[in-house]
Design an enzyme around this catalytic site. Structure first.
Site, PDB file in Angstrom:
ATOM      1  CG  ASP A  84      30.077  40.734  41.516  1.00 25.20           C
ATOM      2  OD1 ASP A  84      30.090  41.645  42.375  1.00 25.20           O
ATOM      3  OD2 ASP A  84      30.054  40.954  40.294  1.00 25.20           O
TER       4      ASP A  84
ATOM      5  CB  VAL B 250      24.153  52.465  47.404  1.00 22.12           C
ATOM      6  CG1 VAL B 250      23.531  52.257  48.797  1.00 22.12           C
ATOM      7  CG2 VAL B 250      23.053  52.660  46.365  1.00 22.12           C
TER       8      VAL B 250
ATOM      9  CB  SER C 292      26.774  45.322  45.958  1.00 19.78           C
ATOM     10  OG  SER C 292      26.848  46.714  46.178  1.00 19.78           O
ATOM     11  CB  ALA C 293      31.030  47.683  48.690  1.00 20.05           C
TER      12      ALA C 293
ATOM     13  CE  LYS D  56      21.197  49.864  40.496  1.00 20.66           C
ATOM     14  NZ  LYS D  56      21.779  50.144  41.818  1.00 20.66           N
TER      15      LYS D  56
ATOM     16  CD  GLU E 167      23.080  56.273  43.422  1.00 23.49           C
ATOM     17  OE1 GLU E 167      24.005  56.076  42.624  1.00 23.49           O
ATOM     18  OE2 GLU E 167      22.305  55.380  43.817  1.00 23.49           O
TER      19      GLU E 167
ATOM     20  CE  LYS F 130      29.031  51.383  39.942  1.00 26.21           C
ATOM     21  NZ  LYS F 130      28.586  50.186  39.182  1.00 26.21           N
TER      22      LYS F 130
END
Length: 304
Positions: free
Chosen positions: A139, A107, A141-142, A160, A26, A87
């Site tokens: 919230d 990612v 993450s995709a 993370k 990435e 981003k």
């Protein structure tokens, strides 16, 4: 998405044409995850580690209306130094491509680019997940929804640790994403080797990981897999210690009303300050380790 939006370096094009093992990388980790010059040093060394272990690196990013599968040295430098790099996740592709902006792939976005190019293995630091207090903020993450639908194996040092690891693992289970512990029975937490959570199953050899992945995809079970690869012991941080720093950084983010895609870069930068740089050293070490493991898995997949 049409593959006419892709361009390839000669090295990657040759590897794909001749069925050689390729590992995707990435660009968000370069442009938003680390400061200069550590980011460009890391990017170049990661590519070399992959080559040293028998595979071809393909760092993915968006420039000039194209998804670049592999970057040359000048392009890597642009991602490391340009302050205006966007981003990019799944939702952002159409806008960034059509407007000709430079975009670093998360990612999720790297998985999309890899799948379009026919690359099955991707090495990163840690994946995104359900944020702490995600049950309130929603919230998520995709990266997680991408893992549920895109056939790319992601080698990472877990989620993370700034995130809600338990809820992230529950989400992955719901969506049928296998979480493999590579030489570990405990799910790693990025900076630390432990998290208090287990994995779905443990595999100790790259050839066994490759066999599992090939079986999954031959069955028509769409989606990726997490290959959880703990940071080497000599570079790991203490789980309890890093958690105290994370709690402080989270509180500061809340006080400063940091939200959305700005949260993770803010937290990583603040944790680096609080740990006096140790977290960055750990981050770099785990990325190198993941690159080595990903190359071994990619090589094993080509022998299947």
């Amino acid at each position: 998405m049409n593959t006419t939006y892709l361009t390839f370096t000669d090295e990657v094009k040759d590897a794909l044409a001749n069925n050689k093992p390729v590992v995707a990388l990435e660009t968000t980790i370069i442009s938003h995850g680390m400061p200069y010059p550590q980011n460009i040093e890391m990017a170049k060394k990661v590519e070399q580690i992959i080559r040293d272990n028998g595979a071809v690196p393909a760092t993915i990013g968006i420039m000039d209306g194209k998804i670049k599968i592999g970057l040359n040295e000048q392009e890597l430098e642009a991602f490391a130094t340009n302050p205006h790099v966007e981003k990019v996740s799944r939702r952002d592709f159409p806008y960034i491509l059509s407007s000709g902006q430079i975009g670093a792939t998360t990612v999720a976005a790297t998985m999309i680019g890899a799948a379009l190019a026919g690359i099955e293995v991707f090495a990163t630091g840690g994946i995104g997940g359900v944020h702490r207090e995600g049950e309130v903020t929603m919230d998520v993450s995709a990266d997680l929804t991408e893992l549920a639908q895109t056939n790319v194996a992601v080698v990472c040092a877990g989620v993370k640790s700034i995130l809600d690891i338990g809820r992230t693992l529950e989400y992955l289970e719901t969506h049928g994403v296998p979480v493999v512990g590579y030489k570990t029975s405990e799910f790693p937490s990025f900076y630390a080797r432990e998290s208090g959570y287990g994995v779905d199953f443990r595999l100790d050899e790259a050839v066994d990981v490759a066999a599992m992945l090939r079986t999954k995809w031959e069955l028509g079970l769409a989606g990726g897999a997490i290959i959880a690869n703990p940071v080497p012991a000599e570079s790991a941080m203490d789980h309890v210690e890093i958690e105290s720093f994370i709690q402080q950084a989270l509180a500061e983010a809340k006080d400063q009303n940091v939200t959305g895609k700005k949260v993770t870069p803010f937290l990583l930068a603040r944790i680096k300050q609080l740990t006096e740089g140790r977290s960055l050293e750990t981050n770099i070490a785990l990325v190198y380790h993941n690159a080595e493991t990903a190359a071994k898995v990619a090589v094993a997949l080509k022998s299947k």
